[in-house]
Design a protein around this motif. Structure first.
Motif, PDB file in Angstrom:
ATOM      1  N   ASN A  66     -16.056 -14.803   0.320  1.00 39.56           N
ATOM      2  CA  ASN A  66     -17.046 -14.427   1.315  1.00 39.56           C
ATOM      3  C   ASN A  66     -17.084 -15.500   2.392  1.00 39.56           C
ATOM      4  OD1 ASN A  66     -19.443 -13.893   2.808  1.00 39.56           O
ATOM      5  ND2 ASN A  66     -20.220 -12.714   1.078  1.00 39.56           N
ATOM      6  N   ARG A  67     -16.617 -15.153   3.582  1.00 41.26           N
ATOM      7  CA  ARG A  67     -16.601 -16.109   4.687  1.00 41.26           C
ATOM      8  C   ARG A  67     -17.587 -15.672   5.757  1.00 41.26           C
ATOM      9  NH1 ARG A  67     -14.586 -20.475   2.608  1.00 41.26           N
ATOM     10  NH2 ARG A  67     -13.721 -21.287   4.555  1.00 41.26           N
ATOM     11  N   GLY A  68     -18.866 -15.626   5.395  1.00 38.33           N
ATOM     12  CA  GLY A  68     -19.905 -15.285   6.346  1.00 38.33           C
ATOM     13  C   GLY A  68     -20.242 -13.816   6.340  1.00 38.33           C
ATOM     14  N   LEU A  69     -19.368 -12.993   6.917  1.00 36.16           N
ATOM     15  CA  LEU A  69     -19.649 -11.569   7.063  1.00 36.16           C
ATOM     16  C   LEU A  69     -18.911 -10.707   6.057  1.00 36.16           C
ATOM     17  CD1 LEU A  69     -20.719  -9.061   8.550  1.00 36.16           C
ATOM     18  CD2 LEU A  69     -18.855  -9.343  10.195  1.00 36.16           C
ATOM     19  N   VAL A  70     -17.662 -11.060   5.752  1.00 32.94           N
ATOM     20  CA  VAL A  70     -16.798 -10.173   4.984  1.00 32.94           C
ATOM     21  C   VAL A  70     -16.466 -10.763   3.619  1.00 32.94           C
ATOM     22  CG1 VAL A  70     -14.564  -9.001   4.937  1.00 32.94           C
ATOM     23  CG2 VAL A  70     -15.786  -9.250   7.100  1.00 32.94           C
ATOM     24  N   LEU A  71     -16.600  -9.928   2.584  1.00 30.84           N
ATOM     25  CA  LEU A  71     -16.136 -10.264   1.238  1.00 30.84           C
ATOM     26  C   LEU A  71     -14.883  -9.442   0.980  1.00 30.84           C
ATOM     27  CD1 LEU A  71     -16.554 -11.638  -1.545  1.00 30.84           C
ATOM     28  CD2 LEU A  71     -17.902  -9.635  -2.207  1.00 30.84           C
ATOM     29  N   CYS A  72     -13.749 -10.129   0.884  1.00 27.70           N
ATOM     30  CA  CYS A  72     -12.475  -9.414   0.759  1.00 27.70           C
ATOM     31  C   CYS A  72     -11.439 -10.319   0.115  1.00 27.70           C
ATOM     32  CB  CYS A  72     -11.991  -8.963   2.142  1.00 27.70           C
ATOM     33  SG  CYS A  72     -10.451  -8.032   2.147  1.00 27.70           S
ATOM     34  N   GLY A  73     -10.591  -9.729  -0.712  1.00 25.03           N
ATOM     35  CA  GLY A  73      -9.481 -10.461  -1.295  1.00 25.03           C
ATOM     36  C   GLY A  73      -8.248 -10.379  -0.412  1.00 25.03           C
ATOM     37  N   SER A  74      -7.134 -10.878  -0.928  1.00 25.31           N
ATOM     38  CA  SER A  74      -5.862 -10.782  -0.210  1.00 25.31           C
ATOM     39  C   SER A  74      -5.518  -9.320   0.044  1.00 25.31           C
ATOM     40  CB  SER A  74      -4.746 -11.442  -1.022  1.00 25.31           C
ATOM     41  OG  SER A  74      -5.035 -12.794  -1.276  1.00 25.31           O
ATOM     42  N   ILE A  75      -4.768  -9.067   1.113  1.00 25.89           N
ATOM     43  CA  ILE A  75      -4.370  -7.708   1.467  1.00 25.89           C
ATOM     44  C   ILE A  75      -2.848  -7.660   1.605  1.00 25.89           C
ATOM     45  CG2 ILE A  75      -4.422  -5.948   3.282  1.00 25.89           C
ATOM     46  CD1 ILE A  75      -7.291  -6.669   3.833  1.00 25.89           C
ATOM     47  N   LEU A  76      -2.230  -6.717   0.888  1.00 27.33           N
ATOM     48  CA  LEU A  76      -0.773  -6.561   0.917  1.00 27.33           C
ATOM     49  C   LEU A  76      -0.413  -5.327   1.746  1.00 27.33           C
ATOM     50  CD1 LEU A  76       2.101  -7.202   0.028  1.00 27.33           C
ATOM     51  CD2 LEU A  76       1.643  -5.967  -2.124  1.00 27.33           C
ATOM     52  N   ILE A  77       0.387  -5.567   2.802  1.00 34.90           N
ATOM     53  CA  ILE A  77       0.841  -4.490   3.676  1.00 34.90           C
ATOM     54  C   ILE A  77       2.366  -4.529   3.734  1.00 34.90           C
ATOM     55  CG2 ILE A  77       0.805  -3.544   6.025  1.00 34.90           C
ATOM     56  CD1 ILE A  77      -1.964  -4.707   6.372  1.00 34.90           C
ATOM     57  N   PRO A  78       3.031  -3.414   3.469  1.00 34.24           N
ATOM     58  CA  PRO A  78       4.494  -3.412   3.439  1.00 34.24           C
ATOM     59  C   PRO A  78       5.124  -3.186   4.808  1.00 34.24           C
ATOM     60  CG  PRO A  78       3.686  -1.245   2.806  1.00 34.24           C
ATOM     61  CD  PRO A  78       2.457  -2.118   3.064  1.00 34.24           C
ATOM     62  N   ASN A  79       6.379  -3.607   4.930  1.00 30.44           N
ATOM     63  CA  ASN A  79       7.262  -3.187   6.018  1.00 30.44           C
ATOM     64  C   ASN A  79       6.742  -3.500   7.415  1.00 30.44           C
ATOM     65  OD1 ASN A  79       9.780  -2.030   6.625  1.00 30.44           O
ATOM     66  ND2 ASN A  79       8.845  -0.056   7.128  1.00 30.44           N
ATOM     67  N   LEU A  80       6.268  -4.749   7.608  1.00 27.28           N
ATOM     68  CA  LEU A  80       5.859  -5.178   8.934  1.00 27.28           C
ATOM     69  C   LEU A  80       7.008  -5.923   9.601  1.00 27.28           C
ATOM     70  CD1 LEU A  80       2.226  -6.482   8.369  1.00 27.28           C
ATOM     71  CD2 LEU A  80       2.962  -4.262   9.238  1.00 27.28           C
ATOM     72  N   THR A  81       7.004  -5.925  10.913  1.00 27.15           N
ATOM     73  CA  THR A  81       8.029  -6.644  11.669  1.00 27.15           C
ATOM     74  C   THR A  81       7.669  -8.110  11.755  1.00 27.15           C
ATOM     75  OG1 THR A  81       8.558  -4.697  13.008  1.00 27.15           O
ATOM     76  CG2 THR A  81       9.229  -6.850  13.878  1.00 27.15           C
ATOM     77  N   VAL A  82       8.536  -8.969  11.281  1.00 29.52           N
ATOM     78  CA  VAL A  82       8.323 -10.408  11.309  1.00 29.52           C
ATOM     79  C   VAL A  82       9.415 -11.042  12.161  1.00 29.52           C
ATOM     80  CG1 VAL A  82       8.226 -12.524   9.951  1.00 29.52           C
ATOM     81  CG2 VAL A  82       7.204 -10.424   9.062  1.00 29.52           C
ATOM     82  N   GLY A  83       8.996 -11.844  13.133  1.00 31.04           N
ATOM     83  CA  GLY A  83       9.938 -12.501  14.012  1.00 31.04           C
ATOM     84  C   GLY A  83      10.134 -13.951  13.626  1.00 31.04           C
ATOM     85  N   GLY A  84      11.296 -14.490  13.967  1.00 30.66           N
ATOM     86  CA  GLY A  84      11.643 -15.861  13.649  1.00 30.66           C
ATOM     87  C   GLY A  84      13.143 -15.992  13.612  1.00 30.66           C
ATOM     88  N   ALA A  85      13.648 -17.153  13.239  1.00 29.73           N
ATOM     89  CA  ALA A  85      15.096 -17.338  13.144  1.00 29.73           C
ATOM     90  C   ALA A  85      15.371 -18.312  12.021  1.00 29.73           C
ATOM     91  CB  ALA A  85      15.651 -17.867  14.460  1.00 29.73           C
ATOM     92  N   ARG A  86      16.259 -17.931  11.126  1.00 30.14           N
ATOM     93  CA  ARG A  86      16.554 -18.819  10.009  1.00 30.14           C
ATOM     94  C   ARG A  86      18.058 -19.028   9.932  1.00 30.14           C
ATOM     95  NH1 ARG A  86      14.756 -17.282   3.983  1.00 30.14           N
ATOM     96  NH2 ARG A  86      16.205 -15.568   4.368  1.00 30.14           N
ATOM     97  N   PRO A  97       7.763 -23.195   2.453  1.00 39.37           N
ATOM     98  CA  PRO A  97       6.772 -22.912   3.490  1.00 39.37           C
ATOM     99  C   PRO A  97       7.436 -22.290   4.714  1.00 39.37           C
ATOM    100  CG  PRO A  97       6.571 -25.176   2.684  1.00 39.37           C
ATOM    101  CD  PRO A  97       7.872 -24.650   2.179  1.00 39.37           C
ATOM    102  N   VAL A  98       6.649 -21.566   5.487  1.00 39.25           N
ATOM    103  CA  VAL A  98       7.150 -20.908   6.696  1.00 39.25           C
ATOM    104  C   VAL A  98       6.305 -21.347   7.884  1.00 39.25           C
ATOM    105  CG1 VAL A  98       7.392 -18.697   7.894  1.00 39.25           C
ATOM    106  CG2 VAL A  98       8.061 -18.898   5.496  1.00 39.25           C
ATOM    107  N   SER A  99       6.971 -21.668   8.975  1.00 38.07           N
ATOM    108  CA  SER A  99       6.272 -21.998  10.215  1.00 38.07           C
ATOM    109  C   SER A  99       6.876 -21.192  11.357  1.00 38.07           C
ATOM    110  CB  SER A  99       6.363 -23.491  10.514  1.00 38.07           C
ATOM    111  OG  SER A  99       7.727 -23.894  10.638  1.00 38.07           O
ATOM    112  N   GLU A 100       6.134 -21.055  12.430  1.00 41.13           N
ATOM    113  CA  GLU A 100       6.611 -20.427  13.664  1.00 41.13           C
ATOM    114  C   GLU A 100       7.093 -18.993  13.453  1.00 41.13           C
ATOM    115  OE1 GLU A 100       9.417 -22.927  15.621  1.00 41.13           O
ATOM    116  OE2 GLU A 100       8.183 -24.713  15.413  1.00 41.13           O
ATOM    117  N   ALA A 101       6.359 -18.219  12.684  1.00 38.66           N
ATOM    118  CA  ALA A 101       6.678 -16.801  12.514  1.00 38.66           C
ATOM    119  C   ALA A 101       5.765 -15.962  13.400  1.00 38.66           C
ATOM    120  CB  ALA A 101       6.521 -16.393  11.054  1.00 38.66           C
ATOM    121  N   THR A 102       6.144 -14.723  13.620  1.00 37.29           N
ATOM    122  CA  THR A 102       5.334 -13.757  14.353  1.00 37.29           C
ATOM    123  C   THR A 102       5.299 -12.462  13.565  1.00 37.29           C
ATOM    124  OG1 THR A 102       5.964 -14.704  16.494  1.00 37.29           O
ATOM    125  CG2 THR A 102       5.029 -12.501  16.503  1.00 37.29           C
ATOM    126  N   ILE A 103       4.095 -11.893  13.422  1.00 38.01           N
ATOM    127  CA  ILE A 103       3.938 -10.614  12.723  1.00 38.01           C
ATOM    128  C   ILE A 103       3.557  -9.557  13.745  1.00 38.01           C
ATOM    129  CG2 ILE A 103       2.653  -9.372  10.949  1.00 38.01           C
ATOM    130  CD1 ILE A 103       2.093 -12.067   9.649  1.00 38.01           C
TER     131      ILE A 103
END
Length: 445
Positions: free
Chosen positions: A425-445, A399-405
């Motif tokens: 379907n959560r009220g307004l939007v019907l959508c599955g998972s979305i995969l987006i590449p190469n985003l900046t993720v902050g944190g420290a491991r 699991p991951v905690s305290e990350a920033t995208i």
């Protein structure tokens, strides 16, 4: 639960308020009269924690006098309340500045055909039965994992009925009755001094279509427990999988930028991008107002304008704004029938199943929770806190905690790799998972 007013009486009140406004000097007027009743119970530790049984009435009136607009609301539907609303609205209109864009929607756009959208299904549930179901939900969260704290977790059940009449001086006067039923669970997991919170909820128009209360509780408990042992991760650029229903937030950002208010105020990151590529070429977003039993289905919008199915994004190209009559006039175009918001958005595209989505993710982050509101509505800059799971070679590692995208929506949406087959379907939007590449993720491991 039952309504105090029948349909005919509620429509009479709305129509008479419009006539009263005109008799008192309004050039045009529109009114909403509504009535609702609800029951909500919350349980904690296997016992009732709170119960709320409520009823409400409201009359909201808008009048127009020589392009001056005034609005007023009252919390009852009596003759005195009607006159009070008329007097207040007219007083405000006469004191305010003129606005050439103010006024009713075009009479030719009023809805004339009314589908049975299956929106009204009361749940004949006693308070005792509601408490029992909520307790079953909570107990199921405890059974999901031994780490669930029985004193801090809770479950809730709510059920409600409402009816609303919209009427205006074009002669339009229609009523819609609706129901909404929700079961939810919030679970707290504790282990080795660490505490994690998560949960699950489901809402339906028809109670028989709700998942079992025990299933909702189990999902809530499992989601909380699997977050235990969360670690931070090293900062860098990685692939990110926004799990359904977290992925819906990306569509809400698009919706907000495509709304009339943001566009005519020039505070939208989609400004001047109509009919341009804003999503990946395989992405399509449709609006379907007439789906049976959905939470955002409607025959007409908040101005009486007929709703109709349409495409908002086609092959990644944005071609559908969300406009009321006012915002349309500000933009020198015609309303899209979205006064009051959008109606049932569905996102489709290149679809992968869960296993293939993880393989496509490779090494990166699955996001199951987003925190904060760090999106710049003007330029699309995106920065939000996140939690989820670190994945290596398609396999969840921890699991991951305290990350920033961080990223920019104008760059993120055009690079969407795939949509998951796990659409929710959560009220307004019907959508599955979305995969987006190469985003900046902050944190420290």
């Amino acid at each position: 639960m039952e309504f105090f007013y029948n349909k005919g009486k509620l429509k009479d009140i709305a129509a008479e308020t419009v006539r009263l406004a005109q008799r008192n000097g309004a050039d045009a007027a529109q009114v909403d009269t509504s009535e609702s009743a609800s029951m909500e119970v919350t349980v904690r530790g296997g016992k009732l924690d709170s119960m709320d049984i409520s009823r409400s009435q409201e009359l909201s009136l808008t009048v127009y006098v020589n392009n001056h607009e005034g609005s007023a609301s009252v919390g009852e539907l009596t003759t005195i309340a009607m006159q009070t609303a008329v007097d207040k609205a007219l007083s405000i209109a006469r004191a305010g500045a003129a606005d050439s864009c103010a006024g009713l929607a075009d009479s030719a756009l009023m809805a004339t055909h009314f589908h049975d959208l299956s929106l009204y299904h009361p749940w004949e549930l006693s308070p005792e039965a509601a408490i029992t179901l909520a307790c079953e939900c909570e107990a199921s969260s405890w059974e999901a994992h031994s780490a669930i704290n029985r004193k801090k977790s809770e479950a809730a059940l709510s059920t409600g009925i409402s009816q609303n009449v919209y009427a205006n001086s074009h002669g339009f006067c229609e009523i819609e009755q609706e129901t909404a039923h929700t079961i939810s669970c919030t679970a707290i997991a504790e282990k080795d001094g660490q505490m994690e919170r998560d949960g699950w909820s489901e809402t339906r128009r028809q109670s028989s279509q709700l998942p079992l209360a025990t299933a909702i509780g189990r999902d809530g408990g499992e989601r909380a427990a699997r977050r235990l042992g969360g670690k931070t991760i090293r900062a860098g650029r990685v692939n990110v999988l926004f799990q359904a229903p977290i992925s819906h937030s990306l569509i809400y950002h698009l919706l907000g930028a495509a709304s009339g208010g943001a566009l005519y105020h020039k505070t939208s990151w989609l400004l001047n991008k109509l009919n341009e590529q804003v999503c990946a070429p395989h992405i399509n977003i449709s609006e379907n107002p007439h789906l049976l039993g959905k939470m955002r289905s409607a025959n007409y919008d908040n101005e009486g304008v007929a709703t109709c199915p349409r495409t908002v994004v086609e092959n990644g190209i944005w071609n559908g704004r969300f406009l009321s009559s006012y915002s349309a006039r500000r933009l020198n175009t015609q309303t899209t029938g979205n006064a009051g918001g959008a109606h049932n958005l569905e996102v489709t595209g290149h679809t992968l199943n869960n296993v293939d989505m993880r393989q496509a993710l490779g090494t990166g982050l699955i996001v199951t929770e987003l925190m904060g509101q760090g999106v710049n509505s003007v330029n699309g800059d995106y920065s939000r806190g996140a939690a989820g799971f670190w994945v290596e070679n398609g396999t969840i590692v921890h699991p991951v905690s305290e990350a920033t995208i961080a990223g920019n929506l104008l760059q993120m949406l055009p690079t969407i790799v795939a949509i998951g087959d796990d659409a929710m379907n959560r009220g307004l939007v019907l959508c599955g998972s979305i995969l987006i590449p190469n985003l900046t993720v902050g944190g420290a491991r």
